[in-house]
Motif scaffolding. Sequence first.
Motif, PDB file in Angstrom:
ATOM      1  N   ASN A 154       0.767  -1.240  -0.121  1.00 59.63           N
ATOM      2  CA  ASN A 154      -0.085   0.141  -0.096  1.00 59.63           C
ATOM      3  C   ASN A 154       0.937   1.199  -0.082  1.00 59.63           C
ATOM      4  N   GLN A 155       2.222   1.192  -0.145  1.00 57.97           N
ATOM      5  CA  GLN A 155       2.934   2.332  -0.225  1.00 57.97           C
ATOM      6  C   GLN A 155       2.521   3.225   1.049  1.00 57.97           C
ATOM      7  N   ARG A 156       2.866   2.742   2.375  1.00 60.11           N
ATOM      8  CA  ARG A 156       2.608   3.615   3.515  1.00 60.11           C
ATOM      9  C   ARG A 156       3.588   3.161   4.659  1.00 60.11           C
ATOM     10  N   MET A 157       3.839   4.168   5.629  1.00 62.10           N
ATOM     11  CA  MET A 157       4.307   3.990   6.733  1.00 62.10           C
ATOM     12  C   MET A 157       3.177   3.625   7.788  1.00 62.10           C
ATOM     13  N   VAL A 158       3.524   2.396   8.525  1.00 59.99           N
ATOM     14  CA  VAL A 158       2.364   1.985   9.459  1.00 59.99           C
ATOM     15  C   VAL A 158       3.197   1.974  11.013  1.00 59.99           C
ATOM     16  N   MET A 159       2.531   2.713  11.656  1.00 55.18           N
ATOM     17  CA  MET A 159       3.277   2.969  13.039  1.00 55.18           C
ATOM     18  C   MET A 159       2.426   2.454  14.109  1.00 55.18           C
ATOM     19  N   PHE A 160       3.081   1.700  15.275  1.00 54.50           N
ATOM     20  CA  PHE A 160       2.448   1.017  16.082  1.00 54.50           C
ATOM     21  C   PHE A 160       2.836   1.410  17.625  1.00 54.50           C
ATOM     22  N   PHE A 161       1.834   1.665  18.459  1.00 56.26           N
ATOM     23  CA  PHE A 161       2.016   2.083  19.790  1.00 56.26           C
ATOM     24  C   PHE A 161       2.714   3.348  20.251  1.00 56.26           C
ATOM     25  N   GLY A 162       3.696   3.143  21.267  1.00 56.78           N
ATOM     26  CA  GLY A 162       4.700   4.283  21.520  1.00 56.78           C
ATOM     27  C   GLY A 162       4.166   4.795  23.040  1.00 56.78           C
ATOM     28  N   CYS A 163       4.632   5.845  23.265  1.00 53.66           N
ATOM     29  CA  CYS A 163       4.262   6.589  24.787  1.00 53.66           C
ATOM     30  C   CYS A 163       4.337   7.959  24.328  1.00 53.66           C
ATOM     31  N   THR A 164       3.138   8.609  24.950  1.00 50.79           N
ATOM     32  CA  THR A 164       2.918  10.011  25.110  1.00 50.79           C
ATOM     33  C   THR A 164       3.431  10.355  26.530  1.00 50.79           C
ATOM     34  N   THR A 165       2.300  10.585  27.294  1.00 52.84           N
ATOM     35  CA  THR A 165       2.676  10.560  28.845  1.00 52.84           C
ATOM     36  C   THR A 165       2.502   9.269  29.260  1.00 52.84           C
ATOM     37  N   LEU A 166       1.861   8.328  28.781  1.00 49.36           N
ATOM     38  CA  LEU A 166       1.528   6.950  29.035  1.00 49.36           C
ATOM     39  C   LEU A 166       1.563   6.310  27.816  1.00 49.36           C
ATOM     40  N   ALA A 167       1.655   4.927  28.041  1.00 49.60           N
ATOM     41  CA  ALA A 167       1.895   4.201  26.700  1.00 49.60           C
ATOM     42  C   ALA A 167       0.848   4.220  26.184  1.00 49.60           C
ATOM     43  N   VAL A 168       0.734   4.166  24.705  1.00 48.52           N
ATOM     44  CA  VAL A 168      -0.722   4.023  24.120  1.00 48.52           C
ATOM     45  C   VAL A 168      -0.538   2.650  23.084  1.00 48.52           C
ATOM     46  N   ARG A 169      -1.932   2.326  22.958  1.00 50.71           N
ATOM     47  CA  ARG A 169      -2.012   1.165  21.974  1.00 50.71           C
ATOM     48  C   ARG A 169      -2.766   1.605  20.639  1.00 50.71           C
ATOM     49  N   GLU A 170      -2.032   2.157  19.609  1.00 49.41           N
ATOM     50  CA  GLU A 170      -2.796   2.688  18.668  1.00 49.41           C
ATOM     51  C   GLU A 170      -1.916   2.258  17.591  1.00 49.41           C
ATOM     52  N   THR A 171      -2.661   2.003  16.216  1.00 50.64           N
ATOM     53  CA  THR A 171      -1.961   2.185  14.972  1.00 50.64           C
ATOM     54  C   THR A 171      -2.360   3.153  13.815  1.00 50.64           C
ATOM     55  N   TRP A 172      -1.458   3.411  13.529  1.00 54.18           N
ATOM     56  CA  TRP A 172      -1.665   4.595  12.577  1.00 54.18           C
ATOM     57  C   TRP A 172      -0.995   4.314  11.017  1.00 54.18           C
ATOM     58  N   ALA A 173      -1.473   4.801   9.794  1.00 52.20           N
ATOM     59  CA  ALA A 173      -0.898   4.490   8.760  1.00 52.20           C
ATOM     60  C   ALA A 173      -0.632   5.874   7.885  1.00 52.20           C
ATOM     61  N   LEU A 174       0.469   6.050   7.344  1.00 49.25           N
ATOM     62  CA  LEU A 174       0.764   7.322   6.650  1.00 49.25           C
ATOM     63  C   LEU A 174       0.848   7.133   5.144  1.00 49.25           C
ATOM     64  N   SER A 175      -0.003   7.509   4.251  1.00 43.75           N
ATOM     65  CA  SER A 175       0.165   7.000   2.849  1.00 43.75           C
ATOM     66  C   SER A 175       1.189   8.129   2.216  1.00 43.75           C
ATOM     67  N   LEU A 176       2.108   7.330   1.460  1.00 47.38           N
ATOM     68  CA  LEU A 176       3.420   7.740   0.805  1.00 47.38           C
ATOM     69  C   LEU A 176       3.275   8.000  -0.543  1.00 47.38           C
ATOM     70  N   GLY A 177       2.039   7.232  -1.098  1.00 46.40           N
ATOM     71  CA  GLY A 177       2.011   7.246  -2.589  1.00 46.40           C
ATOM     72  C   GLY A 177       0.950   8.690  -3.006  1.00 46.40           C
TER      73      GLY A 177
END
Length: 178
Positions: A154-177
Amino acid sequence: DEVGGESDGAGVAEVWATGRCGPRKWGRMAVKGAPPGGRGYAASAFDSAGGGRFVFGGEGGGYRGDLWELQTQGAGAPQWIQLDPGTGPGPRHSSSLVYDPVGNQLVMFGGWDSASLGDLWFFDLNTNTWFQQSTAGTPPAARYGQCAMYDSVNQRMVMFFGCTTLAVRETWALSLGG
């Protein structure tokens, strides 16, 4: 292969790899060129076609904002090349980095520099220049320590989880096409 890291609180600049054929066994790689300084929490991406390993930022004697490539194709030992001494995104650690082969670019999001960061940067490997990019839609919250991968279908960056002030359980996709 793995580049850098921390050992007993000190940054290391070693390169380790496993064999690709037969039994898997770790071994330290001999590398030409001056290596980047030892660092932990650096962002890393791999170009599977070109064989390059890219390393950005990290922490070792302070936060770092430099970009390096470990070139592994061709004759002889792998070689370190510094692509950018720190003219793009500010020094940080724990950001995410992917290689986009269609655009021949690196894509970096977020990290930590005394606070969570939510900026999006691209490094054009054709011109060796950084540029910051905004996106359409609502972006993810600033974060550090997230994982990311390049989705070639799908020509995209897929990002998982991370920490803001707390740990977050999210998945994000950034289209690069287009």
